[in-house]
Write a protein that holds these residues in place. Structure first.
Motif, PDB file in Angstrom:
ATOM      1  N   VAL A   1      26.354  32.668  16.958  1.00 33.35           N
ATOM      2  CA  VAL A   1      27.173  33.882  16.963  1.00 33.35           C
ATOM      3  C   VAL A   1      26.646  34.895  15.951  1.00 33.35           C
ATOM      4  CG1 VAL A   1      29.461  34.769  16.409  1.00 33.35           C
ATOM      5  CG2 VAL A   1      29.224  32.724  17.805  1.00 33.35           C
ATOM      6  N   LEU A   2      26.273  34.399  14.770  1.00 27.91           N
ATOM      7  CA  LEU A   2      25.812  35.319  13.745  1.00 27.91           C
ATOM      8  C   LEU A   2      24.459  35.934  14.097  1.00 27.91           C
ATOM      9  CD1 LEU A   2      26.964  33.517  10.486  1.00 27.91           C
ATOM     10  CD2 LEU A   2      27.951  35.524  11.620  1.00 27.91           C
TER      11      LEU A   2
ATOM     12  N   ARG B   1      23.389  36.382  17.038  1.00 29.69           N
ATOM     13  CA  ARG B   1      23.656  37.289  18.134  1.00 29.69           C
ATOM     14  C   ARG B   1      24.244  38.602  17.594  1.00 29.69           C
ATOM     15  NH1 ARG B   1      27.715  38.281  21.321  1.00 29.69           N
ATOM     16  NH2 ARG B   1      27.320  38.917  23.465  1.00 29.69           N
ATOM     17  N   ALA B   2      25.207  38.449  16.677  1.00 31.51           N
ATOM     18  CA  ALA B   2      25.824  39.641  16.106  1.00 31.51           C
ATOM     19  C   ALA B   2      24.795  40.454  15.332  1.00 31.51           C
ATOM     20  CB  ALA B   2      26.974  39.223  15.182  1.00 31.51           C
TER      21      ALA B   2
ATOM     22  N   ALA C   1      31.206  42.051  18.628  1.00 28.10           N
ATOM     23  CA  ALA C   1      30.729  41.998  17.243  1.00 28.10           C
ATOM     24  C   ALA C   1      31.319  43.111  16.390  1.00 28.10           C
ATOM     25  CB  ALA C   1      29.205  42.081  17.216  1.00 28.10           C
TER      26      ALA C   1
ATOM     27  N   VAL D   1      34.507  37.302  13.735  1.00 35.63           N
ATOM     28  CA  VAL D   1      33.849  36.425  14.687  1.00 35.63           C
ATOM     29  C   VAL D   1      33.648  35.035  14.088  1.00 35.63           C
ATOM     30  CG1 VAL D   1      31.730  36.064  15.977  1.00 35.63           C
ATOM     31  CG2 VAL D   1      32.744  38.333  15.886  1.00 35.63           C
TER      32      VAL D   1
ATOM     33  N   VAL E   1      35.077  31.570  15.605  1.00 36.84           N
ATOM     34  CA  VAL E   1      34.311  30.356  15.925  1.00 36.84           C
ATOM     35  C   VAL E   1      34.978  29.140  15.315  1.00 36.84           C
ATOM     36  CG1 VAL E   1      32.137  29.163  15.534  1.00 36.84           C
ATOM     37  CG2 VAL E   1      32.130  31.557  16.259  1.00 36.84           C
TER      38      VAL E   1
END
Lengths: 730, 480
Positions: free
Chosen positions: A722-723, A725-726, B199, B205, B209
């Motif tokens: 996720v990070l 991707r962000a 984002a 985010v 998670v």
């Protein structure tokens, strides 16, 4: 009511096994036989109504397939052709059912056997009563299935299974041709109805092939196959005949029939002598219009038929197995029927089919009695002197033999009917038709004539050889067999009597209808060259509806055929004339019996002479004390080996087809399927999945900290994803 | 909004709590003499009454306690399934252990209390409410797992479940605190207002998670699944039957509401995570089950796989996807209850058997059970026209509609692998040599439940699929 004649055997087939559970095997035997008996009586009634009485009809039961232009119904079509077949099938089937009650007694599993027999009968009836090619094909495959089941009835015997598979596979070759033929018919005519197809051929209607831009008169129509244009009707005729070749065991596709003798003897009598194998002849006669319009296809029928008649007879000369002798004899007689049809004498073909059913079923069932009496011995070399053990069976077999060899008095006619046994009347008719056609220039007519004569001599030889080896002379059987011959039950002997009667007189009794002076009215349009021509005349001339004298019938038939054929081509004119002449010849009562302007006297006497020749040779060689002494053909000689090995057909097929097919199959199986497809596909995937499973499960240690660790790894992975991707997004 | 209205909205839960406490008191005063059968039956009655209450409130959406709980068609649908599944679990337990350790009055009461927690979970519309309801449920479940306290396996299962559950709660709480910190509110609608666009805020985010990981533990999705086989195997079988059904529905519904309700605009952030969890679960569930020899462990992996399939629908994140999840879970619950009823019927002299090999040749010794189990296994494998097929159909269709064709393809491949082990049991039942027959006494109620489930899966669903789909669509629509 009419459907019952077809459905009664089906009921028998369905009820046989359940009934045996409830009421025992005997009950199902009696039930199936009884139903067949009713069907047989009913089919005789229908025969007299439809064939003799002239009440043709078609009962459409219900629609089977309807898809656009493709319409197929279940129907019961009753005309002379199918009524004749009904009589043959149901009568012989009934007698064989009764006979089987005795024959199968010791073998057990009779409910299954009777179910199969009845199922076969049903399928065969569906075949002959079809009013379209697809229903016919249904029956065609049905009899193939029943034949397979019955040949392999003793499924624990390897040879029986092999024979069953062989019969099935060889028939597949023929059926493939047949199916292609049906496709072609639908392609050309946009229908599979007999009436519509045959009418279109008869009237040379314009046919527009499926999806084609424009049509053409059907007799001139060509279709493109493999990039070349071919005469459409010839293609159709050849394809249909390939189907007939498979089912009727004709030359090149005959190899399954002798092997099929592995089945119980009643099966051989019913399926592989009297009925199923004649389906091919029936098919050619049913579609006779097509062959009339396709001389090349008809020529092929003649050629193959004549070759088969001769070839099978030569092989029959040296067989020792009593059933194989009769089997090759059947093959040979089928050849007669085909070349009769090929030269345009459809009536003669059907006539021979009709009489053959009697004497060949008689011979088979008689052989079965001998086999039972001799304690399941089939080798004629180990028989001899059976006349003392089974006198009654001997009489029946003797009748069968004089019928098949064609004992009669040539040149004599009583009440317009030749005097002689069934085989004499019909076979001579076939041979004469071939001569007439040949004299008129029909392709292979003369070839068929001479082959037929040769086969007639050999038929006499092998038939009498069978009689001598089996019944006469000193016994070669073991002592205990001679002293205690197995009892032959009366249920086995009783059915022989009506067959024997038929073998003696059926030829004389039905001569006028099938080929004689009443044939025009009898066939009533079911076969071309007979009633069909008259119908055409009647149509053309308005009032002339067939009440004229027999002479004018025949004359007009000839005229009509000629006139009709003139539209198409001259060669067809001559062939049609040949058949018409044959009808004329035998239809004339007032002419000197055999001094007709087309059939010389020697031709009429020739088959008889050949019969005497063959019989004499057999008598000279086998009547002595030692029938097994070496004769003209000595063991070890080339011709002997050639004939003994059936012209090496099985060997050639084995080398050319079976072994390469097996080799290819083995390669595709082991290398193609086993290694490549299975190895990389299912097996490989399965193996790697299983390996993955073991590894995954190994992670399941039972320790909590491992589990917690796995959870945290999961959190880590998702968080990283996720990070990243962000971060990438920004 | 008055307190009375708030209490009214949560009437089913309140009724259950009061009933449970009353029954507990009754049991305590009766002591060993207590008629646990009566307690069981009253508990079933309570749950069925709760279903009736849920049904009677109508379809109108309402909020209670300042929006901490939300009562809508979605929660109604889920609650009906949860209460029903819990009732069946009690019915099955009473029949399954005539002499066993489960004959205590606390057992049905604990199930009722867990149901209260689950009921609150599906209504939770706030992070605090979410956590409180999960813990209400979990505490009851921990005790249930270790209920047979004389058994080492049972206590081990309870302990493992508790410790790992605590870890997941920690993850969940940490995530919730991050979300609160970055969004400034615990209420789902308030979070949704902040978490706009992909984002929008990395901190939010990260919190999301963690929340997802915590919730994934509750639905036993990979890689947070590892407690499942051990707990399923160790816990008493009736408890396992309960674990496999109702809590899964509650957690899955909560999962859906948390993601769709609190992070509707951040769908691009959580969709890949859910998809990865779904793929991992399907793979682990399908592959690991192949080498199992214990039927309870096999069903544990089976449920992991099924959670993966259901998550495919959630990964779609659309109304159709959520409806697919609800349909899938409804069908899953019926199949699971039926299968465990069959497993509970596997009894021989001297106790319950759990090995797959014990089913060998069942078709010759007990044709009825073999047929029922056969139908249920075909349904679990997703063979048309059984119920399991329709469940998969709807979630895969939702995935395809959102453009995640690859996910649907993976799902189909995985269900092909999964079919192997289901069909292997069918083969063992129908074609292998017969093992000794199972005892038949006292299994009447179980047999009835199993055949009811099988009947629902094969002929029944063909008629019920349309109303079920309509109800699920209504429920899903109330979330968006």
């Amino acid at each position: 009511m009419e459907p019952l004649v077809v459905l009664l055997p089906l009921f028998g087939a369905m009820l046989s096994m359940p009934l045996s559970r409830v009421a025992g095997a005997k009950a199902s035997e009696v039930l199936t036989s009884g139903l067949l008996g009713v069907a047989a009586i009913y089919s005789w009634a229908l025969f007299f109504d439809v064939a003799i009485g002239g009440h043709d009809r078609t009962r459409v039961l219900f629609e089977w397939i309807g898809s656009g232009a493709f319409q197929v119904d279940w129907a019961v079509r009753l005309d002379t052709l199918s009524a004749t077949m009904l009589v043959v099938i149901n009568s012989v089937s009934f007698l064989v059912h009764v006979y089987s009650m005795g024959y199968m007694k010791e073998y057990g599993e009779t409910p299954r056997f009777f179910a199969y027999l009845s199922l076969f009968t049903f399928a065969m009836l569906m075949l002959v009563t079809a009013d379209n090619f697809v229903q016919l094909f249904f029956g065609w495959e049905g009899v193939g299935l029943a034949s397979y089941l019955l040949i392999g009835f003793w499924y624990k015997k390897k040879s029986a299974n092999d024979a069953a598979i062989k019969a099935f596979v060889v028939n597949r070759v023929g059926d493939f041709g047949f199916a292609l033929g049906i496709f072609c018919i639908f392609y050309v005519f946009n229908t599979v109805q007999f009436d519509e197809v045959l009418n279109a051929v008869r009237t040379n209607a314009v046919a527009t092939p499926f999806l084609a831009a424009e049509g053409a008169p059907v007799r001139q129509l060509t279709i493109s196959v493999f990039g070349a244009d071919w005469h459409a009707l010839t293609i159709i005729g050849v394809l249909l005949f390939i189907g007939a070749m498979g089912k009727s065991a004709q030359f090149l596709l005959h190899t399954w029939l002798p092997d099929a003798m592995e089945g119980p003897t009643p099966v051989s009598a019913l399926i592989h002598a009297a009925t199923m194998v004649t389906a091919g002849v029936f098919l050619v006669c049913r579609t006779a219009e097509i062959y009339e319009a396709a001389p090349a296809a008809a020529a092929m029928v003649t050629l193959i038929g004549a070759t088969t008649a001769f070839f099978a007879a030569t092989v029959g000369l040296l067989q020792d197995d009593i059933k194989k002798i009769v089997a090759y004899s059947t093959c040979s007689q089928l050849g007669y029927m085909f070349f009769a049809a090929g030269v345009g004498a459809y009536g003669a073909a059907m006539f021979h089919l009709f009489t053959h059913a009697f004497f060949k079923a008689l011979l088979f069932l008689g052989s079965g009695a001998v086999i039972i009496g001799m304690h399941h011995e089939q080798d004629t070399k180990k028989m001899g002197g059976v006349i003392n053990l089974l006198p009654l069976t001997h009489i029946f077999m003797l009748i069968g033999t004089i019928a098949i060899t064609g004992v009669g008095v040539p040149g004599v006619k009583l009440f317009g009917v030749p005097l002689g046994t069934a085989g004499f009347v019909s076979k001579d008719m076939v041979i004469e038709s071939a001569f007439l056609a040949g004299a008129d220039g029909r392709a292979f007519g003369m070839f068929a004539f001479f082959m037929g004569l040769g086969a007639a001599a050999m038929t006499a030889f092998y038939s009498w050889r069978l009689m001598f080896l089996t019944f006469y002379g000193p016994s070669r059987a073991p002592d205990h067999v001679v002293k205690h011959p197995h009892e032959v039950p009366s249920t086995m002997l009783a059915p022989l009597a009506p067959l024997a009667l038929g073998a003696l007189v059926a030829g004389m009794a039905f001569y006028p209808q099938f080929v004689g002076d009443k044939s025009v009215a009898f066939w009533n349009g079911a076969l071309p060259g007979t009633g069909a021509a008259v119908e055409m005349v009647a149509d053309a001339h308005g009032g002339d509806d067939g009440h004229a004298t027999e002479d004018s019938h025949a004359a007009e038939a000839a005229h009509a055929s000629g006139g009709l054929a003139a539209e198409a081509s001259t060669s067809e004119a001559s062939t049609s004339k040949a058949s018409a002449n044959a009808a004329d010849e035998h239809g004339s009562e007032h002419g000197s019996e055999h001094g007709g302007h087309h059939v010389p006297t020697w031709v009429l006497w020739a088959p008889f002479a050949m019969m005497l020749l063959g019989s004499g040779a057999a008598f000279a060689h086998y009547s002595g004390r030692n029938p097994l002494k070496p004769g003209l053909l000595r063991e070890g000689g080339m011709i002997y080996a050639f004939l003994k090995n059936k012209w090496y057909f099985d060997e050639i097929y084995d080398r050319l087809l079976v072994r390469p097919a097996l080799a290819i199959g083995r390669f595709l199986w082991k290398a193609g399927d086993g290694r490549i497809i299975d190895g990389l596909g299912p097996d490989g995937v399965a193996a790697s999945v299983a390996a993955g499973a073991r590894r995954l499960v190994k992670a399941q240690t039972g320790y909590m900290y491992h589990y917690a660790f796995a959870m945290l790894i999961g959190v880590g992975i998702f968080m990283t994803y996720v990070l990243v991707r962000a971060g990438g997004g920004q | 909004m008055t307190l009375l209205a708030d209490l009214g909205a949560l009437l089913p839960e309140i009724a259950l709590v009061i009933g449970a406490v009353a029954l507990l008191t009754y049991g305590v005063f009766q002591g060993e003499e207590s008629r646990d059968d009566l307690v069981s039956i009253l508990c079933v009655g309570l749950l069925l009454g709760a279903v009736a209450l849920v049904a009677s409130t109508g379809g109108a959406a309402a909020a209670a306690f300042d929006g901490a709980f939300r009562i809508d068609a979605f929660s109604q649908f889920s609650k009906a399934i949860i209460f029903g599944a819990a009732a069946f679990a009690i019915l099955m337990s009473a029949d399954a252990s005539p002499t066993g350790a489960l004959k205590r009055f606390e057992y049905p009461v604990l199930i009722v209390l867990a149901s209260v927690g689950m009921s609150l979970m599906v209504s939770a519309n706030d992070l605090i409410a979410l956590y409180m309801s999960i813990e209400t449920q979990s505490l009851a479940l921990y005790v249930l797992a270790a209920f047979n306290r004389d058994s080492r396996r049972s206590t081990e299962a309870g302990l493992k479940y508790f410790v790992l559950g605590a870890l997941s709660s920690g993850l969940l709480l940490y995530g919730a605190s991050l979300v609160y910190g970055f969004a400034g509110s615990t209420s789902f609608p308030a979070i949704a207002a902040v978490a706009t666009g992909p984002a929008a805020s990395p901190g939010l985010v990260v919190g999301l998670v963690f929340v997802i990981c915590g919730l994934a533990f509750k639905v036993s999705a990979a890689p947070f699944h590892m407690w499942t086989p051990d707990v399923y195997e160790g816990a008493p079988t009736p408890v396992t039957a309960f674990f496999a059904a109702a809590p899964k529905v509650a957690a899955m519904a909560l999962f859906a509401r948390a993601l769709v309700g609190a992070f509707p605009e951040a769908v691009a952030d959580w969709r890949p995570v859910i998809a990865m969890i779904a793929v991992a679960s399907m793979a682990v569930g399908s592959v690991s089950a192949i080498v199992q020899t214990n039927i309870k462990r096999l069903l544990a992996y089976s449920s992991i796989g099924h959670m993966g399939f259901a998550l495919v629908g959630l990964a779609a994140g659309t109304e159709d996807g959520v409806a697919g999840v609800l349909i899938y879970m409804s069908i899953y619950v019926v199949m699971t209850v039926g299968s465990f009823a069959c497993v509970l019927m596997m009894r021989r002299q001297g106790g319950r058997t759990e090995n797959i090999s014990d089913l060998s040749g069942l078709a010759t010794t007990d044709k009825g059970l073999a047929l029922i189990l056969g139908v249920l296994l075909f349904s679990l494998a997703g063979v048309p026209p059984t119920g399991g097929f329709f469940g998969k159909l709807f979630v895969f269709a939702a995935a395809v509609e959102t453009g995640m064709i690859w996910l649907a393809v993976v799902g189909v491949l995985m269900s092909a692998i999964a079919a192997f082990y289901y069909l292997r049991i069918v083969k063992i039942i129908w074609f292998d040599d017969a093992a000794p027959a199972f005892l038949r006494e006292g299994g009447a109620r179980l047999g009835l439940i199993a055949s009811l489930a099988a009947a629902l899966m094969l002929p029944g669903l063909l008629f019920l699929i349309a109303p079920l789909q309509a109800a699920a669509n209504t429920a899903a629509a109330s979330l968006f």
